[in-house]
Design a protein around this motif. Sequence first.
Motif, PDB file in Angstrom:
ATOM      1  N   ARG A 101       0.811  -1.224   0.000  1.00  0.00           N
ATOM      2  CA  ARG A 101       0.000   0.000   0.000  1.00  0.00           C
ATOM      3  C   ARG A 101       0.839   1.266   0.000  1.00  0.00           C
ATOM      4  O   ARG A 101       0.375   2.322  -0.441  1.00  0.00           O
ATOM      5  N   VAL A 102       2.074   1.167   0.507  1.00  0.00           N
ATOM      6  CA  VAL A 102       2.909   2.370   0.610  1.00  0.00           C
ATOM      7  C   VAL A 102       4.230   2.224  -0.132  1.00  0.00           C
ATOM      8  O   VAL A 102       5.052   3.140  -0.115  1.00  0.00           O
ATOM      9  N   SER A 103       4.458   1.098  -0.794  1.00  0.00           N
ATOM     10  CA  SER A 103       5.722   0.877  -1.493  1.00  0.00           C
ATOM     11  C   SER A 103       5.665   1.459  -2.904  1.00  0.00           C
ATOM     12  O   SER A 103       4.635   1.948  -3.358  1.00  0.00           O
ATOM     13  N   ASN A 104       6.799   1.359  -3.619  1.00  0.00           N
ATOM     14  CA  ASN A 104       6.884   1.797  -5.013  1.00  0.00           C
ATOM     15  C   ASN A 104       6.850   0.620  -5.982  1.00  0.00           C
ATOM     16  O   ASN A 104       7.184   0.776  -7.159  1.00  0.00           O
ATOM     17  N   LEU A 105       6.459  -0.547  -5.511  1.00  0.00           N
ATOM     18  CA  LEU A 105       6.496  -1.755  -6.330  1.00  0.00           C
ATOM     19  C   LEU A 105       5.513  -1.692  -7.488  1.00  0.00           C
ATOM     20  O   LEU A 105       4.357  -1.323  -7.313  1.00  0.00           O
ATOM     21  N   VAL A 106       5.991  -2.108  -8.670  1.00  0.00           N
ATOM     22  CA  VAL A 106       5.108  -2.286  -9.818  1.00  0.00           C
ATOM     23  C   VAL A 106       5.077  -3.749 -10.259  1.00  0.00           C
ATOM     24  O   VAL A 106       4.239  -4.133 -11.071  1.00  0.00           O
TER      25      VAL A 106
ATOM     26  N   ARG B 199      -2.927   1.120  -6.731  1.00  0.00           N
ATOM     27  CA  ARG B 199      -2.994   1.774  -8.040  1.00  0.00           C
ATOM     28  C   ARG B 199      -1.637   1.828  -8.728  1.00  0.00           C
ATOM     29  O   ARG B 199      -1.475   2.519  -9.732  1.00  0.00           O
ATOM     30  N   ILE B 200      -0.658   1.089  -8.194  1.00  0.00           N
ATOM     31  CA  ILE B 200       0.698   1.137  -8.738  1.00  0.00           C
ATOM     32  C   ILE B 200       1.122  -0.214  -9.305  1.00  0.00           C
ATOM     33  O   ILE B 200       1.713  -0.290 -10.379  1.00  0.00           O
ATOM     34  N   MET B 201       0.811  -1.294  -8.587  1.00  0.00           N
ATOM     35  CA  MET B 201       1.233  -2.632  -9.013  1.00  0.00           C
ATOM     36  C   MET B 201       0.611  -2.988 -10.361  1.00  0.00           C
ATOM     37  O   MET B 201      -0.590  -2.847 -10.570  1.00  0.00           O
ATOM     38  N   LEU B 202       1.453  -3.490 -11.277  1.00  0.00           N
ATOM     39  CA  LEU B 202       0.996  -3.826 -12.624  1.00  0.00           C
ATOM     40  C   LEU B 202       1.144  -5.308 -12.964  1.00  0.00           C
ATOM     41  O   LEU B 202       0.425  -5.821 -13.817  1.00  0.00           O
ATOM     42  N   SER B 203       2.084  -5.989 -12.320  1.00  0.00           N
ATOM     43  CA  SER B 203       2.374  -7.377 -12.690  1.00  0.00           C
ATOM     44  C   SER B 203       2.513  -8.254 -11.458  1.00  0.00           C
ATOM     45  O   SER B 203       3.210  -7.890 -10.497  1.00  0.00           O
TER      46      SER B 203
END
Length: 429
Positions: A153-158, A183-187
């Motif tokens: 929820r607070v990381s920069n992971l995609v 709204r950041i994670m893509l894969s």
Amino acid sequence: MAKKGKKGKGGKKKSKRVKWDDDADIFQRKFLKTYYEQCEFDKSLPCVWLEKALKQGIEDRLYARKFIIEELEVGEKDAQIPPVRLKPVLRSIRNERFVHVHEICAWDLETEHSEIADLALLLEKGFYPVRRVELMDCDLQFFSVARLAKSFRVSNLVEINLDYNEFGDQGCAGFCNGLKGNRIMLSVSLCYCELTRESGVLLGQVLRTTAVREFYLDGNKLGCEGIVEMLRHAASHAEAEHYKRIEEERLKALMMTEGAMLASDKMIKSQITTDGASTDPGNETALSGAPDDSGKKKKKKKKGKKRKKKEVAPPVVGPYVNILHIADNTIDIYNDGRDNMLFQCIEVLKQIIKFSPNFVELDMDDNVIGNRAAKQLLHALDERKIATLPAIKVRTTAEIEQATYSAIVKYAAGMKKKKKKGKKKKKKK
């Protein structure tokens, strides 16, 4: 006269300017020293790959952005030599505030819950730009997965890869819970994790409520029911969007036709009458006989202005899927009472293939779907081509008719397949 060379005037070669990272050698040398000290403290063997990457970075004065931490090969191991551990790497990153790493990949390590908690704490610090994490075959337990997922929820992971960790549906529940509202994670990659139909329901919620677009789920036991539960909302949404686009295109064409008719009427009204006058009151130049602006020189555009960069829009949240790998997931026709469920599963996949312009890759290898289901997939691929939607890559089992298989193979050009690993190492006691 000096002959002109290919790469510049007078035969002189244009020198390329090498870009270095400021003080990369200093900071990486300091980090490597701290890493050795931390390995000694934690009774861990330094990772050979990481040592080489850091030393190369020191020599080139460029930061090593990707950290791979892997265990020694079985033939290189000695009972008296300690194992390679993840903890010293994470502690060194935090102690030195090493904010230059973008990827952390751990392969074939025996990790403890405390190490996963350390990783989660690292990811929760927003100033570490880690965009990708791999924990492949690291003996992750379901509670460790849930702790790691809290950091999403607070990381920069995609991108996150947890392949070959048999944490099952309970671990998947904790994983999906951590992705709520993301709204950041893509894969997401959860291959060979012992997932069943229950995980299909959970992953369907992730697909509907997050920005995740790529799902790698090979080697699980989702079955037809799990795939249907996961994709049914995405399939119906893709069909609705398809007909919405058709209606919008029809209205647009209608407006263009009406606009063309209005322009034609205006042209007729503004034609010059027989006595040489114009009926268009706004056409003063025609009445006065003054020359029009067509003979005037166009103003030169000012040079030196840089084009504005296009702003990249954030990923859209909703039931969209771009890549789906579901090879070896017990999607077959041989289980009792599954024949009807198989064709429900194929129908859902057909809807996405026919109607979703974002869907670009489907891997269904090692699933015995039979000739009839394979022909339905081929028919959907043909309809997609007729509708001029973007090309799609599809792979399916070879246990079907040769003609159907050959026709589908044409759509699979360029698709990469994940290699299935051998036997898993023994669990810790």
